[in-house]
Design an enzyme around this catalytic site. Structure first.
Site, PDB file in Angstrom:
ATOM      1  N   SER A  25      25.928 -23.330 -30.094  1.00 18.90           N
ATOM      2  CA  SER A  25      25.740 -21.740 -30.864  1.00 18.90           C
ATOM      3  C   SER A  25      25.804 -20.941 -30.216  1.00 18.90           C
ATOM      4  CB  SER A  25      24.835 -21.558 -32.059  1.00 18.90           C
ATOM      5  OG  SER A  25      23.246 -21.526 -30.790  1.00 18.90           O
ATOM      6  N   TYR A  58      28.671 -21.732 -34.362  1.00 16.35           N
ATOM      7  CA  TYR A  58      28.006 -20.825 -35.494  1.00 16.35           C
ATOM      8  C   TYR A  58      26.556 -19.821 -34.791  1.00 16.35           C
ATOM      9  CZ  TYR A  58      24.344 -24.729 -34.104  1.00 16.35           C
ATOM     10  OH  TYR A  58      23.745 -24.919 -33.472  1.00 16.35           O
ATOM     11  N   GLY A  74      28.029 -26.957 -25.861  1.00 21.81           N
ATOM     12  CA  GLY A  74      29.380 -26.946 -24.980  1.00 21.81           C
ATOM     13  C   GLY A  74      30.510 -25.906 -24.593  1.00 21.81           C
TER      14      GLY A  74
END
Length: 126
Positions: A25, A58, A74
């Site tokens: 996120s 997101y 990541g």
């Protein structure tokens, strides 16, 4: 026909944190999230102005008024603390809706404090 238009943008925010081992996120200061009209868990595009990387993730809420822009998981490999990024989201709408729609544009300073908002981008001239 459905069109995809820019819904919201946080322009040239500074990455304050980068947490590789977090669950993914981008954490965004709650004040900026609300000003942009973004929802938690909404898909957002991140465009790194500093190095040219582009990716999607997101949004999640960071502390209200904290200035936090934290790229996590990541995606943290695509940024460094101090990089300038643009956070953008798009919405699908009909041609009639698109004719009257205006995006939420949020502008910030180097500490990610909101400086102003707008609903249009000036025409680019030569």
């Amino acid at each position: 026909m459905q069109l995809s238009l820019l819904k919201a943008k946080i322009h040239r925010a500074t990455v304050s944190h980068s947490e590789l081992n977090y669950e993914g996120s981008i954490a965004i200061d709650g004040l900026l999230l609300e000003a942009a009209g973004l929802y938690e868990f909404e898909k957002v595009h991140i465009w790194n102005v500093t190095n040219g990387a582009r990716f999607t993730t997101y949004a999640i809420r960071a502390e209200h008024g904290s200035g936090i822009i934290s790229v996590n998981g990541g995606a943290a490999r695509y940024v460094q603390v101090g990089d300038l990024v643009i956070v953008a989201a798009f919405a699908q709408m009909s041609e009639d809706e698109a004719a009257v729609f205006r995006p939420n544009l949020v502008y910030v300073d180097a500490a990610n404090a909101m400086t102003h908002t707008n609903h249009s981008i000036p025409t680019q001239v030569a």
